[in-house]
Motif scaffolding. Structure first.
Motif, mmCIF file in Angstrom:
data_model
loop_
_atom_site.group_PDB
_atom_site.id
_atom_site.type_symbol
_atom_site.label_atom_id
_atom_site.label_comp_id
_atom_site.label_asym_id
_atom_site.label_seq_id
_atom_site.Cartn_x
_atom_site.Cartn_y
_atom_site.Cartn_z
ATOM 1 N N ARG B 126 0.853 -1.200 0.000
ATOM 2 C CA ARG B 126 0.000 0.000 0.000
ATOM 3 C C ARG B 126 0.883 1.241 0.000
ATOM 4 N N LEU B 129 2.708 1.648 -3.326
ATOM 5 C CA LEU B 129 1.803 2.119 -4.382
ATOM 6 C C LEU B 129 1.442 3.588 -4.204
ATOM 7 N N GLN B 130 1.301 4.027 -2.960
ATOM 8 C CA GLN B 130 1.047 5.451 -2.725
ATOM 9 C C GLN B 130 2.174 6.286 -3.327
ATOM 10 N N VAL B 132 4.136 5.351 -5.790
ATOM 11 C CA VAL B 132 4.065 5.262 -7.252
ATOM 12 C C VAL B 132 3.052 6.287 -7.773
#
Lengths: 202, 202
Positions: B126, B129-130, B132
């Motif tokens: 998580r 991905l934040q 990214v």
DNA sequence: TGAATTTCTTAATCTAGGTTAAGGAGAACC
DNA sequence: GGTTCTCCTTAACCTAGATTAAGAAATTCA
């Protein structure tokens, strides 16, 4: 109150009713009048927003002073400035209501605490973020793989409902060209076929 | 073996040594010769790749037949086609080694199983991905907020090491213009100041 | 309902960056 | 140690889309 959000979460993970309660307790409901801002450049972003009803746009101001829209958020989409949120530094972006909008606000400080208590939400947000990255990736393909006119045709075929929901100059900005050029495209033969069916969300 | 990856995970979450063991058990090591592919358009993406050593590029072919690079992955970056991975449908992208590269491969089927056993990894991904999404957001600002020449100057000032690591035609593609235009920029006065310091990663 | 504000259109002109074509120079390969 | 790829450069010409400047329609809201 937050049924749409709880339903959205349920699409990805199962929460106990106690957990669902906890989610609700950590949200606040906010109504945003048309043209009002949830975030303005210079402010540090403090929350994650889930659109319950309405439409938001996120944009920044280019060197030349033009508004460049980076994304829209419709019902059941999360939106925030991840960059400002993570770094806790001033944002470059504006998040503004395109129409009167209702959002569930998840304050960033409370988010970390909530996720610690409801670990299933870590998974939920991981899955949501994967979808955001996937969507951004495809956005990139359309933006760089197609000409401006093709972008418009592709988009208005894929999301005919959405095209009618926002002013055209916003659509032009989102697609990366000027409103004047959009007018030119629409004036061309086959420029705006009167479609009916299709998805509503970009 | 996967120390760089375990160190990267440790930057975000704490794993027990049993959990770290489990992570290692679910990875495979792959060496990718220069110009070899981890993914080609038409194939369905099956894994998430973590670069241990080397450099990868992700690109697609535009309507006009040109390669459009969407991102690079250097040491300590994850890369995959999220879109194909999630939908399990054929990819539009190529992921190719720019130099001889070593990756840790996390097979998608095993990933879900692994995350179920090591919930801290849900949080890890998580958070990754934040970051990214945040990076993609800023990428967008540079892409749409600056002219081609400004993009080049901004990028080569921010990542001077990286600019020397990849062929210039790849840099041009990533920045959204032609190699010929990059030559033109570099020939201009102040076109390529011989900088030394600065970050190495885009 | 009517004035003010937003939005959309058209058309002339302009330009950033693309295209085409050719040559050169380094690196890999045999 | 020459030949073949790869990569980079230059320069002439071209075009998609921007800019500028009006005006015309829609909305909005008092």
């Amino acid at each position: 109150m937050y049924t749409a959000l709880l339903a959205h979460i349920a699409r990805y993970v199962a929460l106990t009713s106690a957990e669902a309660q906890l989610v609700g307790d950590n949200l606040t409901l906010q109504t945003v009048p048309r043209k009002a801002y949830l975030l303005a450049a210079g402010q540090t972003c403090t929350a994650n927003y889930f659109v319950l009803q309405g439409c938001l746009r996120m944009y920044f101001i280019t060197e030349k002073g033009a508004e460049q829209i980076t994304r829209f958020a419709l019902e059941n989409w999360w939106i925030t400035d991840q960059s400002s949120l993570l770094s806790q530094r001033p944002s470059e972006f504006f998040i503004q209501a395109v129409e009167p909008t209702t959002v569930a606000v998840l304050d960033y400080a409370r988010q970390e605490e909530l996720l610690a208590r409801v670990p299933a939400l870590e998974r939920y947000f991981r899955l949501v973020l994967q979808r955001v990255v996937a969507a951004d990736q495809m956005r990139f393909v359309y933006q760089f793989g197609l000409s401006a006119e093709e972008r418009y045709h592709h988009f208005s075929t894929a999301f005919p409902g959405f095209v009618q929901r926002v002013p055209q100059y916003m659509l032009a900005s989102y697609l990366g060209f000027t409103p004047e050029f959009l007018s030119k495209i629409r004036a061309r033969p086959g420029g705006h076929p009167a479609g009916k069916a299709g998805r509503h969300e970009p």
